[in-house]
Design a protein around this motif. Structure first.
Motif, short mmCIF file in Angstrom:
data_model
loop_
_atom_site.label_atom_id
_atom_site.label_comp_id
_atom_site.label_asym_id
_atom_site.label_seq_id
_atom_site.Cartn_x
_atom_site.Cartn_y
_atom_site.Cartn_z
N MET A 180 -11.60 7.77 -3.29
CA MET A 180 -11.49 7.30 -2.10
C MET A 180 -12.71 6.40 -1.58
O MET A 180 -12.53 5.13 -0.84
CB MET A 180 -11.26 8.38 -0.86
N ALA A 207 -12.00 3.10 -3.39
CA ALA A 207 -10.98 2.21 -2.39
C ALA A 207 -11.52 1.75 -1.15
O ALA A 207 -11.27 0.67 -0.91
CB ALA A 207 -9.54 3.35 -2.16
N THR A 208 -12.21 2.53 -0.32
CA THR A 208 -12.75 1.81 0.80
C THR A 208 -13.73 0.80 0.40
O THR A 208 -13.54 -0.17 1.41
CB THR A 208 -13.57 2.84 1.64
N HIS A 241 -4.74 -0.43 -3.36
CA HIS A 241 -3.60 0.56 -2.98
C HIS A 241 -3.18 1.44 -4.17
O HIS A 241 -2.86 2.61 -3.86
CB HIS A 241 -2.35 -0.48 -2.79
N LEU A 254 -5.85 4.17 -4.03
CA LEU A 254 -5.19 5.01 -2.99
C LEU A 254 -4.07 6.04 -3.38
O LEU A 254 -3.90 7.11 -2.79
CB LEU A 254 -4.85 4.24 -1.78
N VAL A 288 -5.56 8.89 -5.04
CA VAL A 288 -6.32 9.68 -4.47
C VAL A 288 -5.39 10.87 -4.05
O VAL A 288 -5.65 11.96 -3.99
CB VAL A 288 -6.74 8.89 -3.16
N TYR A 289 -4.24 10.40 -3.32
CA TYR A 289 -3.35 11.40 -2.84
C TYR A 289 -2.45 12.30 -3.92
O TYR A 289 -1.71 13.22 -3.61
CB TYR A 289 -2.30 10.89 -1.77
N GLN A 299 -9.46 12.08 3.82
CA GLN A 299 -9.29 11.31 4.50
C GLN A 299 -10.58 10.95 5.41
O GLN A 299 -10.85 9.67 5.77
CB GLN A 299 -8.21 11.66 5.62
N ALA A 322 -12.56 7.74 4.43
CA ALA A 322 -12.08 6.30 4.68
C ALA A 322 -12.76 5.73 5.51
O ALA A 322 -12.87 4.41 5.65
CB ALA A 322 -10.53 6.33 5.27
N GLN A 346 -15.42 2.59 4.79
CA GLN A 346 -15.06 1.09 4.92
C GLN A 346 -15.67 0.63 6.07
O GLN A 346 -16.04 -0.72 6.18
CB GLN A 346 -13.42 0.64 5.18
#
Length: 292
Positions: A13, A16-17, A224, A227, A230-231, A240, A243, A246
């Protein structure tokens, strides 16, 4: 869910951020020179190609993944998201990354507020209090009545509302379709809608800017994809809150690269908004653990 998977989910995560923050910086740079609609259109061409590739290789076939019980709503979601992205990039250009992200950070609170009347979810007084505190933070950022508020701030605020509606619709369609179906229509319907609008604003790009555009497209797809992973490995409620990183990542790029101003009211307001958002996340996670 194992501790190791949660730790991996947190690491992914954060990655990704950071990628999304870099993507915001690239979007702002390109939108400074070229029309926003063209920039988003090219980005969505790559995004659509990516979701079609994912549908073939992870979903079995495009037809199978594209099959939806709420097709009209899926298409509307995709169009809403691409419109929101255009508005957000305009906010990046007019406000800077710092202020735009500080205002946009209120969208999780909006999702919680909308989840009651739209999804029929129970929102207790503690979370309503957090929502009220969060919007107090937004007012600190906007400073209405003190000569600092500008109409440009509405771009970020409206974008946050649009993204919150998109988030609510995503949760609603999840009751009927698989995540892969929602992901597919997010990319395809957005690409079709943006092409219909953006093709009229096409203009030649320099070789270096094409390189930046390619980097933007790859970063969007890779962000994406991470992400999704991640899930796959961790519970959403556990990862979460990260996030929100970012916001400092994008703000750092805004200050260091674009020389954005870091006003004290924006910093204080952002801290209030993020704190309220984190409270709602941890409150929801506590309720889920208690129910389990």
């Amino acid at each position: 869910m194992t501790e190791q998977n949660t730790r991996l989910g947190i690491i992914l995560m954060i990655c990704a951020t950071f990628i999304f923050a870099m993507q915001d910086g690239l979007s702002r740079h390109l939108a400074d020179t070229y029309d926003v609609r063209m920039v988003v259109m090219v980005r969505y061409w790559f995004f659509a190609a990516f979701v079609i590739f994912m549908a073939k290789h992870r979903g079995g076939s495009v037809r199978k993944v594209a099959s939806s019980k709420v097709l009209g709503l899926q298409i509307f979601r995709g169009v809403l998201l691409v419109a929101e992205i255009c508005m957000t990039i305009v906010a990046f250009v007019r406000l800077g990354l710092v202020e735009a992200h500080a205002i946009f950070a209120c969208y999780p609170l909006l999702i919680v507020a909308f989840s009651g009347p739209v999804l029929g979810e129970k929102v207790g007084w503690k979370r309503w209090s957090a929502i009220a505190v969060g919007f107090l933070g937004v007012l600190v950022i906007l400073q209405p009545g003190y000569g600092v508020f500008t109409p440009d701030m509405l771009w970020a605020l409206i974008a946050a509302v649009m993204f919150a509606v998109y988030g609510i619709l995503t949760r609603y369609v999840a009751r009927h379709d698989r995540p892969s179906t929602s992901f597919f229509w997010t990319g395809v319907s957005g690409a079709i809608a943006m092409t219909a609008v953006g093709i009229w604003y096409w203009e030649p790009m320099s070789t270096f800017d094409w390189f930046l555009m390619a980097t933007l497209c790859v970063s969007a797809a890779s962000g994406h994809y991470i992400l999704i992973k991640v899930y796959d490995v961790a519970e959403a409620s556990a990862v979460q809150p990260f996030a929100y990183l970012q916001l400092p990542f994008a703000s750092s790029i805004g200050v260091l690269v674009f020389h954005d101003t870091l006003r004290i009211n924006v910093v204080v307001g952002a801290i209030i908004v993020v704190s309220a958002g984190l409270f709602t996340f941890f409150r929801e996670r506590k309720k889920k653990l208690a129910a389990a």
